[in-house]
Design a protein around this motif. Structure first.
Motif, PDB file in Angstrom:
ATOM      1  N   LEU A   1      83.709 -17.752  40.197  1.00  0.00           N
ATOM      2  CA  LEU A   1      82.644 -17.912  41.183  1.00  0.00           C
ATOM      3  C   LEU A   1      82.137 -16.550  41.658  1.00  0.00           C
ATOM      4  CD1 LEU A   1      80.925 -19.726  42.970  1.00  0.00           C
ATOM      5  CD2 LEU A   1      82.845 -19.843  44.572  1.00  0.00           C
ATOM      6  N   GLU A   2      83.044 -15.625  41.916  1.00  0.00           N
ATOM      7  CA  GLU A   2      82.665 -14.269  42.337  1.00  0.00           C
ATOM      8  C   GLU A   2      81.877 -13.553  41.228  1.00  0.00           C
ATOM      9  OE1 GLU A   2      85.128 -10.220  42.931  1.00  0.00           O
ATOM     10  OE2 GLU A   2      85.791 -11.884  44.208  1.00  0.00           O
ATOM     11  N   GLN A   3      82.334 -13.704  39.991  1.00  0.00           N
ATOM     12  CA  GLN A   3      81.639 -13.070  38.873  1.00  0.00           C
ATOM     13  C   GLN A   3      80.250 -13.683  38.656  1.00  0.00           C
ATOM     14  OE1 GLN A   3      84.206 -12.162  35.343  1.00  0.00           O
ATOM     15  NE2 GLN A   3      85.806 -13.064  36.637  1.00  0.00           N
ATOM     16  N   LEU A   4      80.134 -15.000  38.840  1.00  0.00           N
ATOM     17  CA  LEU A   4      78.823 -15.645  38.733  1.00  0.00           C
ATOM     18  C   LEU A   4      77.879 -15.132  39.816  1.00  0.00           C
ATOM     19  CD1 LEU A   4      79.846 -19.327  37.954  1.00  0.00           C
ATOM     20  CD2 LEU A   4      78.351 -17.899  36.534  1.00  0.00           C
TER      21      LEU A   4
ATOM     22  N   ILE B   1      79.268 -25.790  40.810  1.00  0.00           N
ATOM     23  CA  ILE B   1      80.291 -26.602  40.145  1.00  0.00           C
ATOM     24  C   ILE B   1      81.670 -25.958  40.284  1.00  0.00           C
ATOM     25  CG2 ILE B   1      81.112 -27.432  37.900  1.00  0.00           C
ATOM     26  CD1 ILE B   1      78.069 -27.764  37.178  1.00  0.00           C
ATOM     27  N   PHE B   2      81.764 -24.651  40.020  1.00  0.00           N
ATOM     28  CA  PHE B   2      83.060 -23.967  40.158  1.00  0.00           C
ATOM     29  C   PHE B   2      83.544 -24.028  41.609  1.00  0.00           C
ATOM     30  CE2 PHE B   2      82.419 -22.198  35.959  1.00  0.00           C
ATOM     31  CZ  PHE B   2      83.713 -22.120  35.486  1.00  0.00           C
ATOM     32  N   GLN B   3      82.638 -23.914  42.560  1.00  0.00           N
ATOM     33  CA  GLN B   3      83.013 -24.016  43.970  1.00  0.00           C
ATOM     34  C   GLN B   3      83.563 -25.407  44.277  1.00  0.00           C
ATOM     35  OE1 GLN B   3      79.763 -23.465  46.795  1.00  0.00           O
ATOM     36  NE2 GLN B   3      81.088 -22.083  47.928  1.00  0.00           N
ATOM     37  N   GLY B   4      82.929 -26.438  43.744  1.00  0.00           N
ATOM     38  CA  GLY B   4      83.399 -27.810  43.953  1.00  0.00           C
ATOM     39  C   GLY B   4      84.761 -28.060  43.332  1.00  0.00           C
ATOM     40  N   VAL B   5      84.961 -27.555  42.114  1.00  0.00           N
ATOM     41  CA  VAL B   5      86.251 -27.739  41.439  1.00  0.00           C
ATOM     42  C   VAL B   5      87.348 -26.993  42.204  1.00  0.00           C
ATOM     43  CG1 VAL B   5      87.569 -27.290  39.327  1.00  0.00           C
ATOM     44  CG2 VAL B   5      85.229 -28.153  39.175  1.00  0.00           C
TER      45      VAL B   5
END
Length: 137
Positions: free
Chosen positions: A45-48, A128-132
């Motif tokens: 998430l940070e890299q995105l 999506i990554f935040q939700g997962v």
């Protein structure tokens, strides 16, 4: 990827993602990150977020991407003592053009849509990554 519950590798070829409907992406990300710890998801998430900021500040003005992909890499084997940090890589550059060299007719046709599409995709992946990650916390 290693599936510890089944004690085997789950191998998906590159066509797997080509056939996903938008509603199938979150479950696919969940499946891909099944062995990932929450800190791995937060790292992605940070890299995105950093990549999105780069694309907004530099990429949109200087590079025309068409058909580029993001590659997410992490160590999913829990028994590895000192795993390498998760990495996000931009790959597949066959149709990338440097805008400072002039806009070709081919690039002119898709330059605006591609940047909007890339930013839209990055934002959706981050959500999506935040939700997962939130579901695993």
């Amino acid at each position: 990827m290693w599936m510890p519950n089944q004690e085997k590798y789950d191998i998906l070829d590159r066509s797997f993602g080509h056939h996903l409907a938008p509603e199938d992406v979150p479950p696919a990300i969940t499946r891909f990150s099944e062995n990932a710890k929450v800190d791995v998801l937060k790292s992605f998430l940070e890299q995105l977020t950093k990549f999105e900021a780069w694309e907004k500040s530099y990429g949109t003005k200087n590079l025309g991407f068409h058909g580029a992909s993001l590659l997410f890499i992490y160590e999913g084997e829990p028994s590895v003592a000192d795993p390498a940090p998760p990495r996000l890589c931009l790959i597949d550059f066959p149709h990338t053009e440097y805008l400072k060299s002039g806009v070709t007719p081919k690039l002119e046709a898709w330059k605006e849509d591609d940047h909007d599409g890339m930013l839209f995709g990055i934002s959706n992946l981050a959500n999506i990554f935040q939700g997962v990650a939130r579901a695993r916390s």
